[in-house]
Design a protein around this motif. Structure first.
Motif, short mmCIF file in Angstrom:
data_model
loop_
_atom_site.label_atom_id
_atom_site.label_comp_id
_atom_site.label_asym_id
_atom_site.label_seq_id
_atom_site.Cartn_x
_atom_site.Cartn_y
_atom_site.Cartn_z
N LEU A 32 17.02 9.33 65.81
CA LEU A 32 16.56 10.14 64.67
C LEU A 32 15.64 9.32 63.76
O LEU A 32 14.63 9.82 63.26
CB LEU A 32 17.78 10.64 63.90
CG LEU A 32 17.48 11.60 62.73
CD1 LEU A 32 16.81 12.87 63.24
CD2 LEU A 32 18.78 11.95 62.00
N GLY A 33 15.98 8.06 63.54
CA GLY A 33 15.11 7.22 62.71
C GLY A 33 13.75 7.01 63.33
O GLY A 33 12.73 7.00 62.64
N ALA A 34 13.75 6.85 64.66
CA ALA A 34 12.46 6.69 65.34
C ALA A 34 11.63 7.95 65.22
O ALA A 34 10.40 7.89 65.01
CB ALA A 34 12.71 6.34 66.81
N ILE A 35 12.33 9.12 65.34
CA ILE A 35 11.59 10.39 65.19
C ILE A 35 11.01 10.50 63.79
O ILE A 35 9.85 10.87 63.60
CB ILE A 35 12.52 11.56 65.51
CG1 ILE A 35 12.92 11.54 67.00
CG2 ILE A 35 11.84 12.89 65.17
CD1 ILE A 35 13.95 12.58 67.36
N PHE A 36 11.83 10.19 62.75
CA PHE A 36 11.35 10.25 61.37
C PHE A 36 10.18 9.28 61.14
O PHE A 36 9.23 9.60 60.43
CB PHE A 36 12.48 9.92 60.41
CG PHE A 36 13.46 11.04 60.22
CD1 PHE A 36 13.16 12.36 60.62
CD2 PHE A 36 14.71 10.80 59.66
CE1 PHE A 36 14.08 13.38 60.46
CE2 PHE A 36 15.62 11.83 59.49
CZ PHE A 36 15.33 13.12 59.90
N LEU A 37 10.26 8.12 61.76
CA LEU A 37 9.19 7.13 61.59
C LEU A 37 7.89 7.61 62.19
O LEU A 37 6.82 7.47 61.58
CB LEU A 37 9.63 5.81 62.23
CG LEU A 37 8.63 4.66 62.14
CD1 LEU A 37 8.40 4.28 60.68
CD2 LEU A 37 9.15 3.44 62.91
N VAL A 38 7.99 8.22 63.38
CA VAL A 38 6.77 8.73 64.03
C VAL A 38 6.18 9.88 63.23
O VAL A 38 4.97 9.95 62.98
CB VAL A 38 7.08 9.15 65.48
CG1 VAL A 38 5.88 9.86 66.11
CG2 VAL A 38 7.47 7.95 66.32
#
Length: 302
Positions: A32-38
């Motif tokens: 989820l953090g990676a998705i938010f970062l992208v």
């Protein structure tokens, strides 16, 4: 002892499920953090709402932390100020003392400039004086009133020359040397100066009393016409003092005249002017043998 190769948390299925769920949550959070970062990198405005919500949730703790930091900084400043207050106070006191000295020097320079300007105007209005000098001595402890000039015969000073300040007459040269001269002040008991009232010319004599004041004696005795506040100037009688020089102000009336306060104060005079005698400075009167008179006389017939 080396740890066992089997890392399973025992035979409890609840412990195994808890470990599995923790790993699963950690993996989901990472994804989820990676998705938010992208998403935030590609579209910065898309994450404005969550960021605002996060800021609102952390506002109260952040405010408390800022207040704690400010209080700590103020406390540190107070503590450091306590240790350096002594040296700072000493430095400020030194600056204040120096400023006071500079202020006194500035006031003295201003007063000196005013006196020099008044003296310059006096020289320009009265013509060229014999000398401009300083009073370098006086007889404070004596019953006589004398002063010492810083100039003498080498500067053209001669016996009998009047001495004055921008405010008025103070005396005349009594004795003169090569580089110094002795002045008989008008307040001395042996000083007599012909004066007149500036408004109507009432004639009188200003006689020194030896106490810093003048005794004014009228020439014509009778009804005393003088009044307190009258200004007296030199009359020019005798040919020593130039007429019209400021002399004194009447302060008290007596039976035959008045008591007056001299306008020229030798104690407050830094520079004085030595003037030529009025009779010597005035143009000589024409006599029968002068060229002007001979030119006006009729010639004898041949």
């Amino acid at each position: 002892m080396a740890p066992p190769s089997n890392r399973r948390p025992g035979f409890s299925r609840r412990a195994q499920y808890s470990t599995f769920v923790a790993y699963l949550i950690a993996a989901a959070g990472a994804v989820l953090g990676a998705i938010f970062l992208v998403v935030s990198h590609r579209n910065d405005g898309a994450m404005a709402g969550p960021r605002s919500a996060a800021s609102d949730l952390t506002a109260a703790p952040a405010t408390a932390a800022a207040a704690t930091r400010a209080a700590g900084a103020s406390w540190l400043d107070s503590l450091s100020g306590y240790f350096v207050s002594g040296s700072e106070t000493a430095r400020l006191r030194k600056e204040v003392d120096l400023a006071r000295v500079q202020r006194v020097e500035a006031l003295a320079l201003r007063e000196e400039n005013q006196r020099l300007k008044a003296l310059l105007q006096l020289i320009e209005s009265d013509g060229k004086p014999v000398a401009v000098a300083r009073l370098i001595g006086s007889t404070h402890s004596s019953t006589r009133r004398f002063a010492t000039l810083s100039v003498g015969t080498t500067s053209g000073v001669r016996q009998g020359m009047p001495v004055r300040t921008p405010h008025g007459l103070i005396g005349r040269v009594l004795e003169v040397g090569a580089r110094t001269g002795r002045v008989l002040l008008i307040t001395d008991n042996e000083s007599i100066v012909p004066v007149r009232r500036s408004t109507d010319g009432v004639a009188a004599f200003a006689i020194g009393r030896g106490d810093g004041l003048l005794q004014i004696r009228l020439v014509n005795l009778g009804v005393n016409p003088l009044k307190v506040g009258d200004a007296l100037v030199t009359s020019g009688s005798g040919g020593l003092y130039r007429p019209g020089v400021a002399m004194a102000i009447v302060t008290k009336l007596t039976a035959d005249g008045a008591v007056a306060q001299p306008l020229g104060n030798p104690d407050a005079a830094e520079l004085v002017i030595v003037e030529p005698e009025w009779a010597a400075a005035a143009p000589a009167a024409a006599t029968d043998d002068s060229p002007q008179v001979r030119a006006q006389q009729p010639q004898d017939a041949p």
